[in-house]
Structures are given as structure tokens and as C-alpha cells.
Scaffold this active site. Structure first.
Site, mmCIF file in Angstrom:
data_model
loop_
_atom_site.group_PDB
_atom_site.id
_atom_site.type_symbol
_atom_site.label_atom_id
_atom_site.label_comp_id
_atom_site.label_asym_id
_atom_site.label_seq_id
_atom_site.Cartn_x
_atom_site.Cartn_y
_atom_site.Cartn_z
ATOM 1 N N GLY A 10 0.826 -1.214 0.000
ATOM 2 C CA GLY A 10 0.000 0.000 0.000
ATOM 3 C C GLY A 10 0.858 1.262 0.000
ATOM 4 N N ASN A 32 -2.980 -8.503 1.215
ATOM 5 C CA ASN A 32 -3.942 -9.293 0.426
ATOM 6 C C ASN A 32 -4.196 -8.669 -0.943
ATOM 7 O OD1 ASN A 32 -5.575 -7.140 0.919
ATOM 8 N ND2 ASN A 32 -7.148 -8.259 2.059
ATOM 9 N N SER A 124 -3.472 7.195 13.740
ATOM 10 C CA SER A 124 -3.808 8.398 12.972
ATOM 11 C C SER A 124 -4.133 9.544 13.921
ATOM 12 C CB SER A 124 -5.042 8.088 12.119
ATOM 13 O OG SER A 124 -5.610 9.285 11.649
ATOM 14 N N TYR A 148 -13.890 4.643 11.043
ATOM 15 C CA TYR A 148 -12.449 4.498 10.750
ATOM 16 C C TYR A 148 -11.617 4.974 11.942
ATOM 17 C CZ TYR A 148 -7.895 6.155 9.262
ATOM 18 O OH TYR A 148 -6.545 6.426 9.212
ATOM 19 N N LYS A 152 -8.990 2.914 14.816
ATOM 20 C CA LYS A 152 -7.612 3.278 15.187
ATOM 21 C C LYS A 152 -7.496 3.392 16.711
ATOM 22 C CE LYS A 152 -5.881 3.222 11.186
ATOM 23 N NZ LYS A 152 -4.816 2.309 10.813
ATOM 24 N N ARG A 291 -17.548 18.915 4.541
ATOM 25 C CA ARG A 291 -17.696 17.454 4.495
ATOM 26 C C ARG A 291 -17.998 16.973 5.924
ATOM 27 N NH1 ARG A 291 -12.593 14.025 2.315
ATOM 28 N NH2 ARG A 291 -11.635 14.940 4.158
ATOM 29 N N PRO A 292 -19.035 16.146 6.101
ATOM 30 C CA PRO A 292 -19.364 15.705 7.464
ATOM 31 C C PRO A 292 -18.163 15.030 8.135
ATOM 32 C CG PRO A 292 -21.038 14.976 5.892
ATOM 33 C CD PRO A 292 -19.923 15.577 5.085
HETATM 34 C C1 UD1 Z 1 -8.620 11.856 6.659
HETATM 35 C C2 UD1 Z 1 -8.825 11.307 8.035
HETATM 36 C C3 UD1 Z 1 -7.516 10.781 8.542
HETATM 37 C C4 UD1 Z 1 -6.980 9.757 7.581
HETATM 38 C C5 UD1 Z 1 -6.807 10.412 6.232
HETATM 39 C C6 UD1 Z 1 -6.310 9.401 5.225
HETATM 40 C C7 UD1 Z 1 -10.389 12.235 9.702
HETATM 41 C C8 UD1 Z 1 -10.825 13.460 10.448
HETATM 42 N N1 UD1 Z 1 -9.345 12.381 8.898
HETATM 43 O O1 UD1 Z 1 -7.817 13.027 6.819
HETATM 44 O O2 UD1 Z 1 -7.668 10.197 9.796
HETATM 45 O O3 UD1 Z 1 -5.771 9.249 8.059
HETATM 46 O O4 UD1 Z 1 -8.043 10.933 5.798
HETATM 47 O O5 UD1 Z 1 -7.338 8.719 4.622
HETATM 48 O O6 UD1 Z 1 -10.960 11.211 9.859
HETATM 49 N N2 UD1 Z 1 -10.560 18.383 1.030
HETATM 50 C C9 UD1 Z 1 -11.202 19.144 0.071
HETATM 51 N N3 UD1 Z 1 -11.563 18.549 -1.102
HETATM 52 C C10 UD1 Z 1 -11.306 17.228 -1.386
HETATM 53 C C11 UD1 Z 1 -10.641 16.458 -0.404
HETATM 54 C C12 UD1 Z 1 -10.296 17.054 0.792
HETATM 55 O O7 UD1 Z 1 -11.455 20.329 0.286
HETATM 56 O O8 UD1 Z 1 -11.667 16.759 -2.474
HETATM 57 C C13 UD1 Z 1 -10.119 19.013 2.286
HETATM 58 C C14 UD1 Z 1 -10.702 18.414 3.551
HETATM 59 O O9 UD1 Z 1 -11.919 19.019 3.887
HETATM 60 C C15 UD1 Z 1 -9.566 18.712 4.555
HETATM 61 C C16 UD1 Z 1 -8.293 18.631 3.708
HETATM 62 O O10 UD1 Z 1 -8.722 18.831 2.362
HETATM 63 O O11 UD1 Z 1 -9.669 20.024 5.057
HETATM 64 C C17 UD1 Z 1 -7.583 17.296 3.801
HETATM 65 O O12 UD1 Z 1 -8.520 16.249 3.525
HETATM 66 P P1 UD1 Z 1 -8.071 14.730 3.312
HETATM 67 O O13 UD1 Z 1 -6.911 14.651 2.396
HETATM 68 O O14 UD1 Z 1 -9.295 13.934 2.950
HETATM 69 O O15 UD1 Z 1 -7.535 14.279 4.749
HETATM 70 P P2 UD1 Z 1 -8.240 14.397 6.190
HETATM 71 O O16 UD1 Z 1 -9.710 14.450 6.085
HETATM 72 O O17 UD1 Z 1 -7.554 15.486 6.937
#
Ligand code: UD1
Length: 339
Positions: A10, A32, A124, A148, A152, A291-292
Site C-alpha cells: 500500500g 492481500n 492516525s 475508521y 484506530k 464534508r461531514p
Molecule cells: C482523513 C482522516 C484521517 C486519515 C486520512 C487518510 C479524519 C478526520 N481524517 O484526513 O484520519 O488518516 O483521511 O485517509 O478522519 N478536502 C477538500 N476537497 C477534497 C478532499 C479534501 O477540500 O476533495 C479538504 C478536507 O476538507 C480537509 C483537507 O482537504 O480540510 C484534507 O482532507 P483529506 O486529504 O481527505 O484528509 P483528512 O480528512 O484530513
């Protein structure tokens, strides 16, 4: 003696295998391949010139794991294998609890049976929940907003109790902040299936013309520009942190918890701007609703890892963008592009 790396095909696991092999460890990968790729394992060998052993198995399969431990002299376990998509965990909680928690229990059980005393676990920053930044390892953990995150936190507790009950065990719980980037060769990187749920893979796919625009989740957070703030860390810095953690297990029994983050928070817009500067490509975006489950701001106090492991993040946000983009360009369809 070998290091067992579960989830070694991974994203974070494969980069850590490179760091381990380069540090002279013998590596056995158990994966796997449901989310990881066999091509990542070949590329680990291309980069390092060393071939890790590979077992295609599921860590929840106790009989298969027992067979692996019986057939090999394992010194330490680095446990990466697990599902990590927050949204999917809300839709399929039982899948997440089973895979992530049972996998941890099966591995800990095998360690107990075969006398393996060193265990490094991929936790995490999500376990902190909406605490006050910077997050410190001794903070009281708040309930995670999704299954998730709970898997952890539960896995951390299971390993903590197992370490207390087994004299001589050393367990390191590594709380990752937001890993980005790729190996600088462009041979290893993040290969999300379908629509990426994390920010950087989404940005690189917009830059590559595969997606029209980035949707920024929330412009009204309590942050300087209103978009969410995160502590981004280069995946190779993270990999180096695992080598230090492994060394720690050799000298210090007990349970040790470390944040692996940079200690600096960047907003979504700052990351987008940096990516644009590094690549010269404009990223069209639209600010949409929150995002929720997302929190406004998350960054580490990384001081404990520096004091006790001698580790700190060294690579910049620009390097994370450069390497993520190099990987995307060289592998437009991820590992499916590879020979
Ligand atoms: C999430 C999980 C974290 C996990 C990680 C890897 C939570 C709170 N966080 O991190 O534990 O290890 O994913 O899977 O559970 N964003 C956008 N647009 C997008 C995608 C993301 O604006 O299309 C923003 C999000 O709102 C956030 C930031 O970018 O502010 C980072 O998001 P992301 O990369 O998904 O990581 P986390 O949510 O911080």
C-alpha cells in the site's frame, strides 16, 4: 531475523519498505492486494535492488498469519494493513471494525504465541478528535467522528493492554498527520481506487485533466482563509519515522506514542497555491459545503518524536507537491499503468 510489514504493497507501507531495506533490514511483506498492488512490490525491488519476501494473505486470516509466523523468524511487526477511507467507513462500519480491529488482534495474538516483542502500529491523528491544536500525545482522546477513527483508537487500546500483559513487549503507536507526496523516483506513490477521497490525489487528477475541478469542502472554517487546515507530511519523512520507531522498540519496552507530523498547518487553499506554483498548472476549484466529520484545524506538536526518536519532518510542502505530481505524470492510471 525479519521485519514483517503488513500492508507493504500500500501507500505508506511500500515507501516504508524502501526505507527499511535501505537501512539494511530484511523485509517480509504480507498484503492481500485488495487495495495495494503487486507492482508496488516489484518497484520496491527496482528502487532498492533488494527483494522483499511476499505473502499474499489477509491479516484477519488467523491460520494464514500463524503459518507465516511458524515459517519465518520474525523480529518485529510493522502493521499498516487496514482500510482508511473515512466515508466508506461510515457506509460500511462492520467491514471497517472487522478488518482493522480483527487484523490487529490476529497479529498481536501471533506475536504472543511466537514471542515477537516489537510492534509498530499505524495510528492516525484522527484519534485526537476535535481537540485544541497543537495535538500532543498526552491529550485525552475525544471520540472520533467516524468508524475508521474508532478502529484506530480501539487498536491502540488493544495493543496497549497487550503490551502491559506481555513482559518485554515494546509497542510504538504512530499517529500520522496527513501524508502526501511520493518516492522521488516516481516509481511509488498513492494509487486510490475510483474517485479519490483525499485532497492531494484529487488535485493531481485535476491537474492531469482527469477531473474538471477541485471541490473545496468548506470556506467558512475558523481559519485564516476559511478553508480547513492540516499538517501535511512527506511520505518519505513518514517512512523514516518508522525506521526510528523500530529502533526504539529494540531498546525500550512498554508503550510509546508519537505524532508524526511537521507541526505546521496549511490550509487547502495554501496547498492548492503551492501545487500551482510548483507545477505551473492552474487548479480550477469551487468552494462547496463542509464534508461531514471534518474538523477545522489539525496539526501536531511533533516535539516528542524529535526528543525521543531524533526524528523530524524535513521535506517541504513544495517537495510534496513536486513528488506527487511526478508520480501522477509517470503513472496516469496508477499502478495499472505499470509494466
Ligand atoms: C482523513 C482522516 C484521517 C486519515 C486520512 C487518510 C479524519 C478526520 N481524517 O484526513 O484520519 O488518516 O483521511 O485517509 O478522519 N478536502 C477538500 N476537497 C477534497 C478532499 C479534501 O477540500 O476533495 C479538504 C478536507 O476538507 C480537509 C483537507 O482537504 O480540510 C484534507 O482532507 P483529506 O486529504 O481527505 O484528509 P483528512 O480528512 O484530513
Amino acid at each position: 531475523m525479519a521485519i514483517l510489514v503488513t500492508g507493504g504493497a500500500g501507500y505508506i507501507g511500500s515507501h516504508t519498505c524502501v526505507a527499511l531495506l535501505e537501512a539494511g533490514y530484511r523485509v517480509i511483506i504480507a498484503d492481500n492486494l485488495c487495495r495495494g498492488s503487486a507492482k508496488a512490490i516489484k518497484r520496491i525491488e527496482c528502487i532498492t535492488g533488494k527483494k522483499p519476501a511476499f505473502y499474499c494473505l489477509d491479516v484477519t486470516d488467523a491460520a494464514a498469519v500463524d503459518g507465516l509466523f511458524a515459517a519465518n523468524k520474525i523480529d518485529s511487526v510493522l502493521h499498516f494493513a487496514g482500510f482508511k477511507a473515512v466515508g466508506e467507513s461510515v457506509a460500511k462500519p462492520l467491514l471497517y471494525y472487522y478488518n482493522n480491529v480483527v487484523g490487529t488482534m490476529v497479529l498481536a495474538g501471533a506475536c504472543q504465541k511466537y514471542g515477537v516483542q516489537h510492534f509498530v502500529y499505524s495510528s492516525s491523528a484522527t484519534v485526537y478528535g476535535p481537540n485544541k491544536v497543537p495535538f500532543r500525545e498526552d491529550m485525552l482522546l475525544l471520540p472520533a467522528a467516524n468508524p475508521y477513527g474508532e478502529t484506530k483508537a480501539i487498536s491502540e487500546r488493544i495493543l496497549t493492554d497487550a503490551a502491559k500483559a506481555n513482559k518485554g513487549w515494546s509497542v510504538v503507536l504512530l499517529r500520522y498527520f496527513n501524508p502526501l507526496g511520493a518516492h522521488e523516483s516516481g516509481l511509488l506513490g498513492e494509487d486510490p481506487a475510483g474517485v479519490p477521497s483525499n485532497l492531494m490525489p484529487y488535485i493531481t487528477q485535476v491537474a492531469a485533466g482527469k477531473r474538471e475541478r477541485l471541490y473545496i469542502f468548506g470556506g467558512d472554517y475558523n481559519t485564516p482563509d476559511g478553508t480547513g487546515v492540516r499538517d501535511y507530511i512527506h511520505v518519505m519523512d513518514l517512512a523514516a519515522g518508522h525506521v526510528r520507531a523500530l529502533e526504539k522498540t529494540k531498546s525500550s519496552p512498554g508503550v510509546h506514542i508519537y505524532n508524526l507530523g511537521s507541526g505546521v498547518g496549511y490550509s487547502v487553499l495554501e496547498l492548492v497555491r503551492t501545487f500551482e506554483q510548483v507545477t505551473g498548472i492552474a487548479i480550477p476549484y469551487e468552494i462547496t459545503g463542509r464534508r461531514p466529520g471534518d474538523i477545522d484545524i489539525c496539526y501536531a506538536d511533533p516535539g516528542k518524536a524529535y526528543r525521543e526518536l531524533g526524528w523530524k519532518a524535513g521535506k517541504t510542502l513544495a517537495e510534496m507537491c513536486r513528488d506527487a505530481w511526478r508520480w501522477q505524470q509517470a503513472n496516469p492510471e496508477g499502478y495499472a499503468t505499470a509494466e
